[in-house]
Design a protein around this motif. Structure first.
Motif, PDB file in Angstrom:
ATOM      1  N   SER A 120       4.057   9.896  -9.709  1.00  0.00           N
ATOM      2  CA  SER A 120       3.348  10.042 -10.973  1.00  0.00           C
ATOM      3  C   SER A 120       2.628  11.382 -11.044  1.00  0.00           C
ATOM      4  O   SER A 120       2.630  12.049 -12.090  1.00  0.00           O
ATOM      5  CB  SER A 120       2.343   8.898 -11.135  1.00  0.00           C
ATOM      6  OG  SER A 120       1.585   9.059 -12.319  1.00  0.00           O
ATOM      7  N   ASN A 121       2.039  11.803  -9.936  1.00  0.00           N
ATOM      8  CA  ASN A 121       1.333  13.086  -9.894  1.00  0.00           C
ATOM      9  C   ASN A 121       2.308  14.248 -10.061  1.00  0.00           C
ATOM     10  O   ASN A 121       1.998  15.242 -10.734  1.00  0.00           O
ATOM     11  CB  ASN A 121       0.583  13.217  -8.569  1.00  0.00           C
ATOM     12  CG  ASN A 121      -0.370  14.388  -8.557  1.00  0.00           C
ATOM     13  OD1 ASN A 121      -1.249  14.501  -9.405  1.00  0.00           O
ATOM     14  ND2 ASN A 121      -0.207  15.279  -7.588  1.00  0.00           N
ATOM     15  N   TRP A 181       2.503   1.633  -3.401  1.00  0.00           N
ATOM     16  CA  TRP A 181       1.559   2.108  -4.399  1.00  0.00           C
ATOM     17  C   TRP A 181       1.299   3.610  -4.242  1.00  0.00           C
ATOM     18  O   TRP A 181       1.281   4.354  -5.222  1.00  0.00           O
ATOM     19  CB  TRP A 181       0.259   1.324  -4.275  1.00  0.00           C
ATOM     20  CG  TRP A 181      -0.840   1.781  -5.180  1.00  0.00           C
ATOM     21  CD1 TRP A 181      -2.023   2.332  -4.810  1.00  0.00           C
ATOM     22  CD2 TRP A 181      -0.857   1.735  -6.612  1.00  0.00           C
ATOM     23  NE1 TRP A 181      -2.785   2.636  -5.911  1.00  0.00           N
ATOM     24  CE2 TRP A 181      -2.094   2.278  -7.026  1.00  0.00           C
ATOM     25  CE3 TRP A 181       0.046   1.289  -7.574  1.00  0.00           C
ATOM     26  CZ2 TRP A 181      -2.442   2.391  -8.374  1.00  0.00           C
ATOM     27  CZ3 TRP A 181      -0.298   1.405  -8.910  1.00  0.00           C
ATOM     28  CH2 TRP A 181      -1.526   1.944  -9.297  1.00  0.00           C
ATOM     29  N   ASN A 182       1.097   4.054  -3.006  1.00  0.00           N
ATOM     30  CA  ASN A 182       0.858   5.480  -2.755  1.00  0.00           C
ATOM     31  C   ASN A 182       2.070   6.329  -3.112  1.00  0.00           C
ATOM     32  O   ASN A 182       1.933   7.460  -3.579  1.00  0.00           O
ATOM     33  CB  ASN A 182       0.472   5.706  -1.290  1.00  0.00           C
ATOM     34  CG  ASN A 182      -0.960   5.303  -1.000  1.00  0.00           C
ATOM     35  OD1 ASN A 182      -1.818   5.399  -1.872  1.00  0.00           O
ATOM     36  ND2 ASN A 182      -1.219   4.840   0.202  1.00  0.00           N
ATOM     37  N   THR A 183       3.258   5.774  -2.897  1.00  0.00           N
ATOM     38  CA  THR A 183       4.477   6.494  -3.259  1.00  0.00           C
ATOM     39  C   THR A 183       4.587   6.634  -4.776  1.00  0.00           C
ATOM     40  O   THR A 183       4.958   7.697  -5.287  1.00  0.00           O
ATOM     41  CB  THR A 183       5.713   5.771  -2.700  1.00  0.00           C
ATOM     42  OG1 THR A 183       5.629   5.688  -1.278  1.00  0.00           O
ATOM     43  CG2 THR A 183       6.984   6.523  -3.070  1.00  0.00           C
ATOM     44  N   MET A 184       4.237   5.569  -5.507  1.00  0.00           N
ATOM     45  CA  MET A 184       4.254   5.635  -6.968  1.00  0.00           C
ATOM     46  C   MET A 184       3.247   6.654  -7.483  1.00  0.00           C
ATOM     47  O   MET A 184       3.521   7.399  -8.436  1.00  0.00           O
ATOM     48  CB  MET A 184       3.975   4.252  -7.565  1.00  0.00           C
ATOM     49  CG  MET A 184       5.153   3.287  -7.475  1.00  0.00           C
ATOM     50  SD  MET A 184       4.911   1.801  -8.484  1.00  0.00           S
ATOM     51  CE  MET A 184       3.584   1.007  -7.604  1.00  0.00           C
ATOM     52  N   LYS A 185       2.079   6.713  -6.863  1.00  0.00           N
ATOM     53  CA  LYS A 185       1.065   7.689  -7.261  1.00  0.00           C
ATOM     54  C   LYS A 185       1.560   9.111  -7.004  1.00  0.00           C
ATOM     55  O   LYS A 185       1.297  10.022  -7.800  1.00  0.00           O
ATOM     56  CB  LYS A 185      -0.233   7.442  -6.504  1.00  0.00           C
ATOM     57  CG  LYS A 185      -0.990   6.209  -6.950  1.00  0.00           C
ATOM     58  CD  LYS A 185      -2.437   6.227  -6.503  1.00  0.00           C
ATOM     59  CE  LYS A 185      -2.560   6.150  -5.009  1.00  0.00           C
ATOM     60  NZ  LYS A 185      -3.990   6.076  -4.590  1.00  0.00           N
ATOM     61  N   LEU A 186       2.281   9.282  -5.902  1.00  0.00           N
ATOM     62  CA  LEU A 186       2.829  10.591  -5.567  1.00  0.00           C
ATOM     63  C   LEU A 186       3.834  11.045  -6.622  1.00  0.00           C
ATOM     64  O   LEU A 186       3.779  12.181  -7.111  1.00  0.00           O
ATOM     65  CB  LEU A 186       3.504  10.517  -4.190  1.00  0.00           C
ATOM     66  CG  LEU A 186       3.954  11.816  -3.538  1.00  0.00           C
ATOM     67  CD1 LEU A 186       2.741  12.697  -3.213  1.00  0.00           C
ATOM     68  CD2 LEU A 186       4.736  11.529  -2.267  1.00  0.00           C
ATOM     69  N   LYS A 201       3.076  14.453 -13.750  1.00  0.00           N
ATOM     70  CA  LYS A 201       1.937  15.008 -14.485  1.00  0.00           C
ATOM     71  C   LYS A 201       1.866  16.524 -14.319  1.00  0.00           C
ATOM     72  O   LYS A 201       1.670  17.259 -15.294  1.00  0.00           O
ATOM     73  CB  LYS A 201       0.644  14.378 -13.990  1.00  0.00           C
ATOM     74  CG  LYS A 201      -0.610  14.885 -14.705  1.00  0.00           C
ATOM     75  CD  LYS A 201      -1.883  14.402 -14.035  1.00  0.00           C
ATOM     76  CE  LYS A 201      -2.112  15.112 -12.711  1.00  0.00           C
ATOM     77  NZ  LYS A 201      -3.426  14.751 -12.110  1.00  0.00           N
ATOM     78  N   SER A 218       0.831  -1.212   0.000  1.00  0.00           N
ATOM     79  CA  SER A 218       0.000   0.000   0.000  1.00  0.00           C
ATOM     80  C   SER A 218       0.858   1.252   0.000  1.00  0.00           C
ATOM     81  O   SER A 218       0.588   2.208  -0.735  1.00  0.00           O
ATOM     82  CB  SER A 218      -0.934   0.002   1.217  1.00  0.00           C
ATOM     83  OG  SER A 218      -1.867  -1.044   1.144  1.00  0.00           O
TER      84      SER A 218
END
Length: 235
Positions: free
Chosen positions: A138-139, A131-136, A142, A128
């Motif tokens: 990725s954001n 995953w949250n680190t990857m989303k961070l 972007k 978890s």
């Protein structure tokens, strides 16, 4: 560093529910918070400097921070903002390289310093958090791509308005639901929008005359956010 009598709780008892660390188990929170450092920063102080070596993560317990880089001629470029619950310094930590930007406090803040080794240990064992680190990350990518496109294709007026929308989406409104809950100098607004201070002052004055925003001393009010989005050409 200025000392404060405010007591910052352990990671297990932290009340910042928006932090990505909230998903961790009690054991992982205790591990992450072991030997945690707590510091109080006055407005204008730097949490870390561009070029300094990274030794861990910073988590904002309370406060607002700007992250900026120095460009040619010593001109500052604000690249993003961080608020209560956000973490700082993660990209330098992963790359094992010096900080690529400077983090400066926009208002008095309480910030925790977390161990690099403990964070990486939990990251490897916790899907978890990974995953949250990857989303961070990725954001971040972007937002950087969007900013580059806006600088190249949007007018100064649109970029100034988008900066105001960014501030509102990051820090929210005050209790009146129309005053942006952070105060930036006109120079800082110009840095985010990629223009000069003089142009930012003139553009904000024009927006004020048009009734799109209200300038109240150093604060900025948004009476109708949909109208502001229309001016920024954001849908």
């Amino acid at each position: 560093m200025v000392k404060s009598t405010t007591q910052i709780p352990s990671c297990s008892d932290c009340e910042n529910k928006d932090s990505m660390f909230c998903l961790l188990s009690q054991i992982d929170k205790d591990t992450l918070g072991a030997n945690k450092g707590n510091n109080f920063y006055k407005k204008g102080q730097s949490v870390f400097y561009e070029g300094n070596q990274s030794h861990g993560l910073y988590c904002i317990y309370k406060g607002k921070v700007k992250i900026s880089k120095m460009g040619e001629g010593g001109k500052e470029q604000v690249i993003r903002f961080a608020k209560t619950g956000d973490i700082l310094g993660y990209r330098s930590l992963f790359n094992n390289e010096p900080y690529q930007a400077t983090a400066t406090v926009l208002e008095d803040a309480y910030i925790c310093h977390l161990s690099k080794d403990k964070y990486l240990k939990i990251l490897k064992e916790n899907p978890s958090l990974s995953w949250n680190t990857m989303k961070l990350l990725s954001n971040d990518l972007k937002n950087a791509e969007t900013h580059l496109i806006n600088i190249a294709q949007k007018t100064v007026k649109e970029r100034i308005v988008e900066t105001l929308l960014l501030l509102q989406s990051t820090f929210g409104f005050e209790k009146d639901e129309k005053t942006i809950s952070v105060v930036l100098t006109r120079s800082e607004i110009a840095d985010v929008a990629g223009t000069t201070t003089e142009t930012a002052i003139r553009t904000l004055s024009e927006l004020n005359k048009e009734g799109v925003i209200n300038l109240v001393a150093k604060k900025i009010q948004i009476p109708n956010i949909k109208e502001l989005q229309r001016v920024a050409n954001v849908f």
